[in-house]
Design a protein around this motif. Structure first.
Motif, PDB file in Angstrom:
ATOM      1  N   ARG A 166     -10.399   2.107  -9.158  1.00 50.74           N
ATOM      2  CA  ARG A 166      -9.865   2.020  -7.803  1.00 50.74           C
ATOM      3  C   ARG A 166      -9.828   3.393  -7.142  1.00 50.74           C
ATOM      4  NH1 ARG A 166     -10.679  -1.161  -4.980  1.00 50.74           N
ATOM      5  NH2 ARG A 166      -9.925  -2.798  -6.376  1.00 50.74           N
TER       6      ARG A 166
ATOM      7  N   PHE B  73      -8.099  -2.769  -0.033  1.00 46.33           N
ATOM      8  CA  PHE B  73      -7.325  -1.621  -0.504  1.00 46.33           C
ATOM      9  C   PHE B  73      -7.619  -0.374   0.323  1.00 46.33           C
ATOM     10  CE2 PHE B  73      -7.268  -4.287  -4.358  1.00 46.33           C
ATOM     11  CZ  PHE B  73      -5.904  -4.299  -4.607  1.00 46.33           C
TER      12      PHE B  73
ATOM     13  N   THR C 241      -2.003   2.507  -1.423  1.00 44.34           N
ATOM     14  CA  THR C 241      -2.636   2.200  -2.709  1.00 44.34           C
ATOM     15  C   THR C 241      -2.515   3.368  -3.675  1.00 44.34           C
ATOM     16  OG1 THR C 241      -4.226   0.717  -1.626  1.00 44.34           O
ATOM     17  CG2 THR C 241      -4.785   1.503  -3.826  1.00 44.34           C
TER      18      THR C 241
ATOM     19  N   MET D  28       3.061  -3.497  -1.017  1.00 42.78           N
ATOM     20  CA  MET D  28       1.681  -3.954  -1.127  1.00 42.78           C
ATOM     21  C   MET D  28       1.595  -5.480  -1.167  1.00 42.78           C
ATOM     22  SD  MET D  28      -0.067  -1.229  -3.767  1.00 42.78           S
ATOM     23  CE  MET D  28      -1.724  -1.889  -3.518  1.00 42.78           C
TER      24      MET D  28
ATOM     25  N   THR E 242      -1.400  -5.995   1.319  1.00 43.13           N
ATOM     26  CA  THR E 242      -2.754  -5.988   0.742  1.00 43.13           C
ATOM     27  C   THR E 242      -3.020  -7.213  -0.121  1.00 43.13           C
ATOM     28  OG1 THR E 242      -2.027  -4.690  -1.176  1.00 43.13           O
ATOM     29  CG2 THR E 242      -2.822  -3.462   0.738  1.00 43.13           C
TER      30      THR E 242
END
Length: 206
Positions: A19, A42, A49, A100, A104
Motif C-alpha cells: 500500500r 485509498f 491512509t 477510514m 474509504t
C-alpha cells in the motif's frame, strides 16, 4: 500458534509495504483493474491512509513481543516500555480505522459495519488492558491484550480471503469486501479467545 501468528504478521507487513509503495509510486498502467479501483480509493485519502497503516506496521511488530516470556522476565523495562508504546500507537490506529470506515469503505455499508465494530472492539480491549495493568491485574491484562491482538491480526486474515474472492472472479470487490472483513476479523478474534482459554496464564513476577 506462534507459527500462525508469524505468518499473519508477515501478511500484514506485506500489505502495508504494498500500500505504501502504490501510494508513493502509482503504477502508470495497472495490471489488475479491480485492484486499481481499490488503490484509487485509498489514494483519494492518502494522508489518512498513511496515518493508519504506518503506525499499524509498528503495532503489529511490537504486539507479539508482549507475549514473549523471555523478554518479559529478562528485560521487564523493555516489556513495560513497549507496552506503553503499544497503547499509544494502538489508539492512533483504532481512531484512524474508525475514520477510514466512513471514508474509504470499498464494500459499502457491510464493510463499514464490520470495520467500525472491530475498531471499536479494539479500542475497548486496549483500554481494558491498560486499566488492568494500572491496577496490577496482570492475568486480566493479558486476556484483553490478546483480544486486541486478535483484532489487529484480523486485517491480515482478510487478505487471503480477499485473494480467494478475486481468484474466483464471480463477485466485484464492492460485493465481497464486507463479507471478507467479517470473516477475517471474526476468525482471528475466535482464535484469540481459544488462545486465552487453552494457554497457560503468564506467571506473576514481583
Amino acid at each position: 500458534m506462534p507459527a500462525a501468528v508469524g505468518f499473519l504478521v508477515l501478511i500484514a507487513l506485506a500489505a502495508v509495504a504494498r500500500r505504501t509503495y502504490v501510494l508513493l509510486v502509482p503504477p502508470m498502467t495497472p495490471r489488475f483493474p479491480a485492484a486499481a479501483a481499490l488503490d484509487a480509493g485509498f489514494a483519494a485519502h492518502r494522508g489518512l491512509t498513511f496515518l493508519h497503516i504506518l503506525p499499524a506496521s509498528f503495532l503489529i511488530l511490537l504486539m507479539p513481543l508482549q507475549f514473549v516470556s523471555r523478554i518479559r522476565i529478562r528485560n521487564p523495562a523493555l516489556h513495560r516500555w513497549s507496552g506503553r508504546l503499544i497503547i499509544s500507537i494502538g489508539f492512533i490506529v483504532g481512531v484512524s480505522a474508525l475514520v477510514m470506515s466512513q471514508t474509504t469503505s470499498i464494500g459499502g455499508a457491510n464493510e463499514a459495519a464490520a470495520t467500525t465494530l472491530f475498531a471499536l472492539l479494539f479500542l475497548i480491549f486496549l483500554s481494558l488492558g491498560f486499566r488492568n495493568i494500572r491496577r496490577g491485574n496482570i492475568a486480566r491484562r493479558r486476556e484483553w491484550m490478546i483480544r486486541a491482538f486478535g483484532v489487529v491480526l484480523g486485517i491480515a486474515t482478510t487478505r487471503p480471503i480477499v485473494g480467494a474472492y478475486f481468484a474466483a472472479g464471480r463477485l466485484s470487490p464492492q460485493e465481497f469486501f464486507g463479507t471478507a472483513f467479517w470473516l477475517g476479523f471474526t476468525l482471528t478474534l475466535l482464535a484469540a479467545e481459544a488462545w486465552i482459554h487453552f494457554s497457560e496464564p503468564e506467571p506473576v513476577h514481583t
